[in-house]
Design a protein around this motif. Structure first.
Motif, PDB file in Angstrom:
ATOM      1  N   ALA A 149       0.865  -1.183   0.000  1.00 47.59           N
ATOM      2  CA  ALA A 149       0.000   0.000   0.000  1.00 47.59           C
ATOM      3  C   ALA A 149       0.896   1.226   0.000  1.00 47.59           C
ATOM      4  O   ALA A 149       2.090   1.144   0.340  1.00 47.59           O
ATOM      5  CB  ALA A 149      -0.915   0.001   1.224  1.00 47.59           C
ATOM      6  N   CYS A 194       1.641   5.009   1.495  1.00 51.52           N
ATOM      7  CA  CYS A 194       1.351   5.989   2.545  1.00 51.52           C
ATOM      8  C   CYS A 194       0.939   7.294   1.855  1.00 51.52           C
ATOM      9  O   CYS A 194       1.716   7.878   1.104  1.00 51.52           O
ATOM     10  CB  CYS A 194       2.585   6.207   3.415  1.00 51.52           C
ATOM     11  SG  CYS A 194       2.359   7.446   4.703  1.00 51.52           S
ATOM     12  N   GLU A 195      -0.291   7.712   2.122  1.00 48.60           N
ATOM     13  CA  GLU A 195      -0.802   8.936   1.490  1.00 48.60           C
ATOM     14  C   GLU A 195      -0.467  10.186   2.289  1.00 48.60           C
ATOM     15  O   GLU A 195      -0.207  11.242   1.721  1.00 48.60           O
ATOM     16  CB  GLU A 195      -2.321   8.849   1.323  1.00 48.60           C
ATOM     17  CG  GLU A 195      -2.773   7.960   0.186  1.00 48.60           C
ATOM     18  CD  GLU A 195      -4.221   8.234  -0.160  1.00 48.60           C
ATOM     19  OE1 GLU A 195      -5.050   8.284   0.764  1.00 48.60           O
ATOM     20  OE2 GLU A 195      -4.508   8.405  -1.360  1.00 48.60           O
ATOM     21  N   ARG A 220      -2.447   7.759   6.782  1.00 47.03           N
ATOM     22  CA  ARG A 220      -3.474   7.311   5.843  1.00 47.03           C
ATOM     23  C   ARG A 220      -2.790   6.474   4.763  1.00 47.03           C
ATOM     24  O   ARG A 220      -1.752   6.869   4.220  1.00 47.03           O
ATOM     25  CB  ARG A 220      -4.205   8.504   5.199  1.00 47.03           C
ATOM     26  CG  ARG A 220      -5.311   8.117   4.217  1.00 47.03           C
ATOM     27  CD  ARG A 220      -6.515   7.567   4.905  1.00 47.03           C
ATOM     28  NE  ARG A 220      -7.501   7.055   3.941  1.00 47.03           N
ATOM     29  CZ  ARG A 220      -8.570   6.365   4.284  1.00 47.03           C
ATOM     30  NH1 ARG A 220      -8.824   6.117   5.554  1.00 47.03           N
ATOM     31  NH2 ARG A 220      -9.418   5.931   3.383  1.00 47.03           N
ATOM     32  N   PHE A 221      -3.394   5.306   4.467  1.00 48.74           N
ATOM     33  CA  PHE A 221      -2.849   4.400   3.459  1.00 48.74           C
ATOM     34  C   PHE A 221      -3.892   4.094   2.396  1.00 48.74           C
ATOM     35  O   PHE A 221      -5.085   4.019   2.686  1.00 48.74           O
ATOM     36  CB  PHE A 221      -2.399   3.082   4.116  1.00 48.74           C
ATOM     37  CG  PHE A 221      -1.280   3.248   5.088  1.00 48.74           C
ATOM     38  CD1 PHE A 221       0.037   3.264   4.649  1.00 48.74           C
ATOM     39  CD2 PHE A 221      -1.539   3.420   6.446  1.00 48.74           C
ATOM     40  CE1 PHE A 221       1.083   3.438   5.544  1.00 48.74           C
ATOM     41  CE2 PHE A 221      -0.501   3.594   7.347  1.00 48.74           C
ATOM     42  CZ  PHE A 221       0.809   3.602   6.900  1.00 48.74           C
ATOM     43  N   ARG A 222      -3.404   3.909   1.161  1.00 42.38           N
ATOM     44  CA  ARG A 222      -4.278   3.530   0.056  1.00 42.38           C
ATOM     45  C   ARG A 222      -3.727   2.273  -0.607  1.00 42.38           C
ATOM     46  O   ARG A 222      -2.529   2.123  -0.769  1.00 42.38           O
ATOM     47  CB  ARG A 222      -4.396   4.661  -0.967  1.00 42.38           C
ATOM     48  CG  ARG A 222      -5.397   4.367  -2.099  1.00 42.38           C
ATOM     49  CD  ARG A 222      -5.799   5.617  -2.846  1.00 42.38           C
ATOM     50  NE  ARG A 222      -6.376   6.633  -1.996  1.00 42.38           N
ATOM     51  CZ  ARG A 222      -7.633   6.633  -1.554  1.00 42.38           C
ATOM     52  NH1 ARG A 222      -8.435   5.645  -1.879  1.00 42.38           N
ATOM     53  NH2 ARG A 222      -8.074   7.605  -0.797  1.00 42.38           N
ATOM     54  N   HIS A 223      -4.643   1.351  -0.964  1.00 42.13           N
ATOM     55  CA  HIS A 223      -4.251   0.093  -1.588  1.00 42.13           C
ATOM     56  C   HIS A 223      -5.232  -0.241  -2.707  1.00 42.13           C
ATOM     57  O   HIS A 223      -6.334   0.324  -2.775  1.00 42.13           O
ATOM     58  CB  HIS A 223      -4.223  -1.041  -0.553  1.00 42.13           C
ATOM     59  CG  HIS A 223      -5.544  -1.297   0.112  1.00 42.13           C
ATOM     60  ND1 HIS A 223      -6.549  -2.047  -0.461  1.00 42.13           N
ATOM     61  CD2 HIS A 223      -6.028  -0.872   1.314  1.00 42.13           C
ATOM     62  CE1 HIS A 223      -7.587  -2.084   0.355  1.00 42.13           C
ATOM     63  NE2 HIS A 223      -7.307  -1.379   1.432  1.00 42.13           N
ATOM     64  N   ASP A 264     -10.609   0.914  -0.469  1.00 41.93           N
ATOM     65  CA  ASP A 264      -9.236   1.030  -0.952  1.00 41.93           C
ATOM     66  C   ASP A 264      -8.318   1.806  -0.010  1.00 41.93           C
ATOM     67  O   ASP A 264      -7.275   2.300  -0.422  1.00 41.93           O
ATOM     68  CB  ASP A 264      -9.203   1.656  -2.340  1.00 41.93           C
ATOM     69  CG  ASP A 264      -9.704   3.096  -2.347  1.00 41.93           C
ATOM     70  OD1 ASP A 264     -10.218   3.565  -1.303  1.00 41.93           O
ATOM     71  OD2 ASP A 264      -9.568   3.755  -3.396  1.00 41.93           O
ATOM     72  N   GLY A 265      -8.711   1.912   1.258  1.00 40.08           N
ATOM     73  CA  GLY A 265      -7.837   2.637   2.174  1.00 40.08           C
ATOM     74  C   GLY A 265      -8.326   2.625   3.606  1.00 40.08           C
ATOM     75  O   GLY A 265      -9.417   2.135   3.913  1.00 40.08           O
ATOM     76  N   SER A 294      -7.078   4.454   7.831  1.00 38.58           N
ATOM     77  CA  SER A 294      -6.167   5.252   8.644  1.00 38.58           C
ATOM     78  C   SER A 294      -5.773   4.475   9.884  1.00 38.58           C
ATOM     79  O   SER A 294      -6.501   3.584  10.329  1.00 38.58           O
ATOM     80  CB  SER A 294      -6.839   6.571   9.072  1.00 38.58           C
ATOM     81  OG  SER A 294      -7.193   7.349   7.957  1.00 38.58           O
TER      82      SER A 294
END
Length: 196
Positions: free
Chosen positions: A107, A109-110, A122-125, A154-155, A157
């Motif tokens: 993923a 890291c946003e 916050r992460f997005r995958h 898709d994400g 925290s």
């Protein structure tokens, strides 16, 4: 099996490619206690110890192509720090959650937000079958057992307390960095049964 409670940080001291495999030499405070053929989670990836140098405080693990495709190990270079956890002893205390060391995907890291006493990440995958998080459910990020919230397809925290920040590689994590994700095994089984 692991619990997602990080024991110590290791430092990559050497990276050697052999065919499609990569051998990583890792320096840590517990290297002299390791044995060949022992399983150790490196940033959440279960790898087998293939060599130990107690005098140098290092051990060597090998990642095959399948592992390199599913994780961020292909980005590792000398000097990088990694979270380390030995497998849970049968009489050990279960402090985190069930972690297999089988990474599902990476993923990104946003964002990282300093909240004056904690840190919000916050992460997005990529969405997909079995990639399920739930509010206040468990997630394993780079081998660390955490509680997720603001969960979407898709994400999600996570909030990091000072102890976790100081004793894991979360202090090195910046927006744009790739992390290893292992979704909760119970959630994956439920998702499979429900066809999700």
């Amino acid at each position: 099996m692991f619990t997602g409670i990080i024991e110590t940080l290791g430092t990559i001291t050497d990276v050697r490619r052999e065919g499609t495999n990569i051998h990583f030499t890792v320096q840590s405070g517990f290297a002299q206690e390791l044995k060949i053929d022992q399983s150790v989670a490196h940033d959440g990836v279960c790898l087998t110890v293939v060599a130990v140098d107690g005098m140098a405080g290092t051990h060597v693990v090998t990642a095959i192509d399948e592992t390199l495709q599913k994780t961020n190990l292909g980005q590792w270079a000398p000097g990088r720090r990694v979270n380390l956890e030995r497998c849970l002893a049968a009489n050990g205390r279960f402090d985190g959650h069930i972690v297999q060391g089988h990474v599902d995907l990476t993923a990104e890291c946003e964002s990282v937000e300093d909240q004056n006493g904690s840190w919000l990440y916050r992460f997005r995958h990529e969405p997909g079958p079995g990639r399920v998080t739930v509010e206040k459910g468990s997630i394993c990020i780079n081998g660390t057992s955490l509680t997720c919230f603001n969960s979407t397809d898709d994400g999600f925290s996570v909030a990091i307390i000072p102890y976790t920040y100081e004793h894991t590689t979360f202090q090195d994590l910046r927006p744009g960095h790739q992390v290893n994700l292992e979704f909760d095994i119970v959630g994956k089984y439920v998702a499979k049964l429900l066809g999700r």
